[in-house]
Design a protein around this motif. Structure first.
Motif, PDB file in Angstrom:
ATOM      1  N   GLU A 171       0.826  -1.203   0.000  1.00 54.88           N
ATOM      2  CA  GLU A 171       0.000   0.000   0.000  1.00 54.88           C
ATOM      3  C   GLU A 171       0.863   1.256   0.000  1.00 54.88           C
ATOM      4  O   GLU A 171       0.535   2.234  -0.688  1.00 54.88           O
ATOM      5  CB  GLU A 171      -0.924  -0.010   1.218  1.00 54.88           C
ATOM      6  CG  GLU A 171      -2.021  -1.061   1.121  1.00 54.88           C
ATOM      7  CD  GLU A 171      -2.851  -1.177   2.387  1.00 54.88           C
ATOM      8  OE1 GLU A 171      -3.774  -2.005   2.408  1.00 54.88           O
ATOM      9  OE2 GLU A 171      -2.566  -0.436   3.358  1.00 54.88           O
ATOM     10  N   THR A 172       1.960   1.248   0.734  1.00 56.38           N
ATOM     11  CA  THR A 172       2.844   2.416   0.770  1.00 56.38           C
ATOM     12  C   THR A 172       3.500   2.654  -0.578  1.00 56.38           C
ATOM     13  O   THR A 172       3.566   3.800  -1.066  1.00 56.38           O
ATOM     14  CB  THR A 172       3.922   2.231   1.852  1.00 56.38           C
ATOM     15  OG1 THR A 172       3.300   2.060   3.132  1.00 56.38           O
ATOM     16  CG2 THR A 172       4.842   3.438   1.911  1.00 56.38           C
ATOM     17  N   ALA A 173       3.994   1.585  -1.198  1.00 55.50           N
ATOM     18  CA  ALA A 173       4.642   1.733  -2.504  1.00 55.50           C
ATOM     19  C   ALA A 173       3.659   2.252  -3.548  1.00 55.50           C
ATOM     20  O   ALA A 173       3.981   3.158  -4.334  1.00 55.50           O
ATOM     21  CB  ALA A 173       5.234   0.393  -2.938  1.00 55.50           C
ATOM     22  N   THR A 174       2.452   1.691  -3.559  1.00 58.55           N
ATOM     23  CA  THR A 174       1.446   2.140  -4.521  1.00 58.55           C
ATOM     24  C   THR A 174       1.040   3.578  -4.257  1.00 58.55           C
ATOM     25  O   THR A 174       0.886   4.382  -5.194  1.00 58.55           O
ATOM     26  CB  THR A 174       0.208   1.228  -4.461  1.00 58.55           C
ATOM     27  OG1 THR A 174       0.609  -0.130  -4.624  1.00 58.55           O
ATOM     28  CG2 THR A 174      -0.786   1.591  -5.547  1.00 58.55           C
ATOM     29  N   ALA A 175       0.844   3.931  -2.982  1.00 55.36           N
ATOM     30  CA  ALA A 175       0.457   5.297  -2.629  1.00 55.36           C
ATOM     31  C   ALA A 175       1.529   6.300  -3.042  1.00 55.36           C
ATOM     32  O   ALA A 175       1.212   7.401  -3.516  1.00 55.36           O
ATOM     33  CB  ALA A 175       0.193   5.394  -1.126  1.00 55.36           C
ATOM     34  N   ALA A 176       2.790   5.943  -2.883  1.00 55.72           N
ATOM     35  CA  ALA A 176       3.875   6.853  -3.264  1.00 55.72           C
ATOM     36  C   ALA A 176       3.866   7.117  -4.769  1.00 55.72           C
ATOM     37  O   ALA A 176       4.018   8.267  -5.211  1.00 55.72           O
ATOM     38  CB  ALA A 176       5.221   6.262  -2.836  1.00 55.72           C
ATOM     39  N   LEU A 177       3.690   6.068  -5.569  1.00 56.24           N
ATOM     40  CA  LEU A 177       3.654   6.239  -7.021  1.00 56.24           C
ATOM     41  C   LEU A 177       2.452   7.078  -7.453  1.00 56.24           C
ATOM     42  O   LEU A 177       2.581   7.982  -8.298  1.00 56.24           O
ATOM     43  CB  LEU A 177       3.607   4.870  -7.701  1.00 56.24           C
ATOM     44  CG  LEU A 177       4.881   4.024  -7.608  1.00 56.24           C
ATOM     45  CD1 LEU A 177       4.634   2.630  -8.165  1.00 56.24           C
ATOM     46  CD2 LEU A 177       6.028   4.700  -8.352  1.00 56.24           C
ATOM     47  N   LEU A 178       1.294   6.790  -6.884  1.00 51.34           N
ATOM     48  CA  LEU A 178       0.096   7.538  -7.264  1.00 51.34           C
ATOM     49  C   LEU A 178       0.177   8.993  -6.812  1.00 51.34           C
ATOM     50  O   LEU A 178      -0.215   9.914  -7.553  1.00 51.34           O
ATOM     51  CB  LEU A 178      -1.143   6.869  -6.659  1.00 51.34           C
ATOM     52  CG  LEU A 178      -1.477   5.472  -7.183  1.00 51.34           C
ATOM     53  CD1 LEU A 178      -2.708   4.925  -6.462  1.00 51.34           C
ATOM     54  CD2 LEU A 178      -1.717   5.504  -8.693  1.00 51.34           C
ATOM     55  N   THR A 179       0.680   9.210  -5.604  1.00 51.32           N
ATOM     56  CA  THR A 179       0.809  10.584  -5.103  1.00 51.32           C
ATOM     57  C   THR A 179       1.732  11.397  -5.994  1.00 51.32           C
ATOM     58  O   THR A 179       1.436  12.552  -6.356  1.00 51.32           O
ATOM     59  CB  THR A 179       1.338  10.574  -3.658  1.00 51.32           C
ATOM     60  OG1 THR A 179       0.441   9.860  -2.816  1.00 51.32           O
ATOM     61  CG2 THR A 179       1.493  11.998  -3.131  1.00 51.32           C
TER      62      THR A 179
END
Length: 474
Positions: free
Chosen positions: A166-174
């Motif tokens: 979730e953190t990795a995905t959130a960082a890319l999307l952000t």
């Protein structure tokens, strides 16, 4: 001799300790029968409580943008969809709910996804303890992914896996929302985290009224979300084992080999089918350039496993594509993960059963392992009961709504498989139809876990064998 009805079973779960099920017997009359005597009852009660709490929170005036709180049926439908990580909605998420309401939905998604992965893994652990010593040792050597007594390791592992993806995905999307769409940092972070949690937990809730259709040709949005959906749908035991033996497939357990090969095999077929059937459809892929069509076809092929995001309008899809999507939604993803459906292991085991019967083989083999008869019966039971439930719900919904069969079947399978994809009929359903979908989402999410645990824990050995009968088949 003490009354067996007052036996208290205590599961030894202390870290690092190997053991079975210890039975402590109290004298008759000193203890009453436990209210919840079966793990399935605890699972249903826990998730039912989460749905009830979410319903109450969403009915608060602070959760809704309009005057007053949300109606009970709307709050119940949304809370069930969030806890069961489905994604079907009867109202527009970004406009109907306030930020508080959206955070409640996000929390319910996280609780539901984390709970499903943890519960499914713990049920597997519990069932392994009910086996005989020889079978348990064989299972321990085979799975390698879950220690027989290490509950703490399971919970910590699920939490760690969830947080990392979730953190990795959130960082890319952000980052993409910041750079590509000039969003303020707080809004970009909020949208990035929300969609990352929703994607990894296969929930399909989006903060855009058109889901993700505005990003249909943006790989920096679609690919991270698709990757999170895939990893969340594989299941915790598979992810944990891949982390340990990614470069040594020879050491993978049978479960991991079946899950990975079937999951990605079906994904490859889905990409070819969806992209091919919709290539020239002007309402979906036909309006895009070739690279955009490939990206959109891949994204739509991932979502039935069971996420619920869409980057094209499913209401405009060809009927053949909808039928293929129904099949994919019914199969679902991996066991002990955030995906729904009957699970890919159930599907491939039934394929091996049919293949062995057609070839006249006495035993069912999967790779270098023989599949036990009990596992075959469990897979058959889950599949047939699921088919019966979907067909019954489809029939009822057809009578209640009078809508076309293709739309009703798509919606019922989407609810049962906790997918969240829709042809657009859910908001217009009568309250009775929405309540039916609520039941389907709840049963579809918890049904396979509770059913398999109930079947396994009710195993009994007869002390006699009846004469064999041979009724005619076919």
């Amino acid at each position: 001799m003490a009354d067996p009805e007052v036996a208290e079973r205590v599961l030894l779960v202390s870290a690092g300790r190997q053991g079975g099920v210890t039975v402590r017997v109290r004298p008759s009359g000193t203890a009453s029968r436990p209210l919840l005597r079966h793990p399935a009852q605890v699972i249903v009660l826990a998730f039912g409580t989460a749905v009830l709490l979410g319903t109450v929170l969403l009915m608060l005036p602070v959760s809704r943008t309009g005057a007053g709180g949300a109606p009970p049926e709307t709050a119940l439908f949304t809370a069930t969809s969030a806890v069961c990580v489905t994604g079907l909605v009867t109202v527009d998420t970004p406009t109907y709910w306030t930020e508080f309401g959206q955070l409640v939905i996000l929390a319910l998604i996280q609780v539901g996804g984390f709970g499903i992965m943890t519960v499914a893994s713990l049920v597997g652990l519990l069932l392994s303890r009910r086996m005989g010593l020889r079978t348990r040792l064989t299972a321990a050597a085979e799975t390698k992914s879950v220690g027989l007594g290490d509950i703490r390791r399971i919970i910590t592992g699920v939490a760690t896996v969830s947080l990392v993806f979730e953190t990795a995905t959130a960082a890319l999307l952000t980052g993409r929302f910041l750079i590509g769409y000039d969003e303020p940092f707080d809004r970009a972070l909020y949208h990035g985290v929300f969609h990352a949690v929703s994607a990894f937990n296969n929930a399909g809730f989006a903060l855009y009224s058109d889901s993700l259709t505005r990003f249909v040709t943006d790989p920096w949005i679609c690919l991270p979300i698709a990757a999170a959906v895939i990893f969340g749908g594989l299941g915790f035991p598979v992810l944990f084992e891949l982390r340990r033996h990614l470069r040594r497939p020879g050491r993978w357990s049978l479960h991991t080999r079946l899950t990975v090969s079937t999951y990605f095999g079906l994904l490859a077929i889905a990409v070819l089918v969806v992209t091919g059937l919709e290539w020239n459809n002007p309402g979906t892929l036909g309006a895009l350039d070739p690279p955009g069509r490939v990206l959109a076809g891949f994204f739509q092929a991932v979502m039935p496993r069971t996420a619920g995001f869409n980057s094209v309008d499913y209401g405009q899809m060809e009927e053949s594509t909808l039928l293929a999507t129904v099949v994919l939604m019914f199969i679902g993803g991996g066991s002990a993960g955030t995906a729904g459906g009957i699970k890919v292991t159930t599907f491939i085991l039934l394929f091996f059963v049919i293949s062995s019967e057609v070839r006249g083989e006495r035993h069912v083999n999967a790779g270098d392992r023989r599949v036990g008869e009990r596992v075959q019966r469990q897979a058959l039971t889950v599949a047939l009961l699921s088919i019966g439930l979907v067909m019954s719900a489809t029939l009822v919904l057809l009578e209640v709504t009078g809508l076309a069969l293709r739309d009703v079947l798509f919606e019922t399978v989407s609810a049962f498989g906790t997918v969240g994809l829709s042809t657009g009929i859910t908001p217009g359903l009568p309250v009775s139809g929405q309540v039916l979908l609520v039941v389907l989402m709840f049963v579809g999410r918890l049904g396979p876990i509770t059913l398999v645990s109930a079947l396994a824990l009710r195993e009994r050995q007869r002390r006699y064998t009846l004469p064999e009968g041979r009724p005619l088949i076919g």
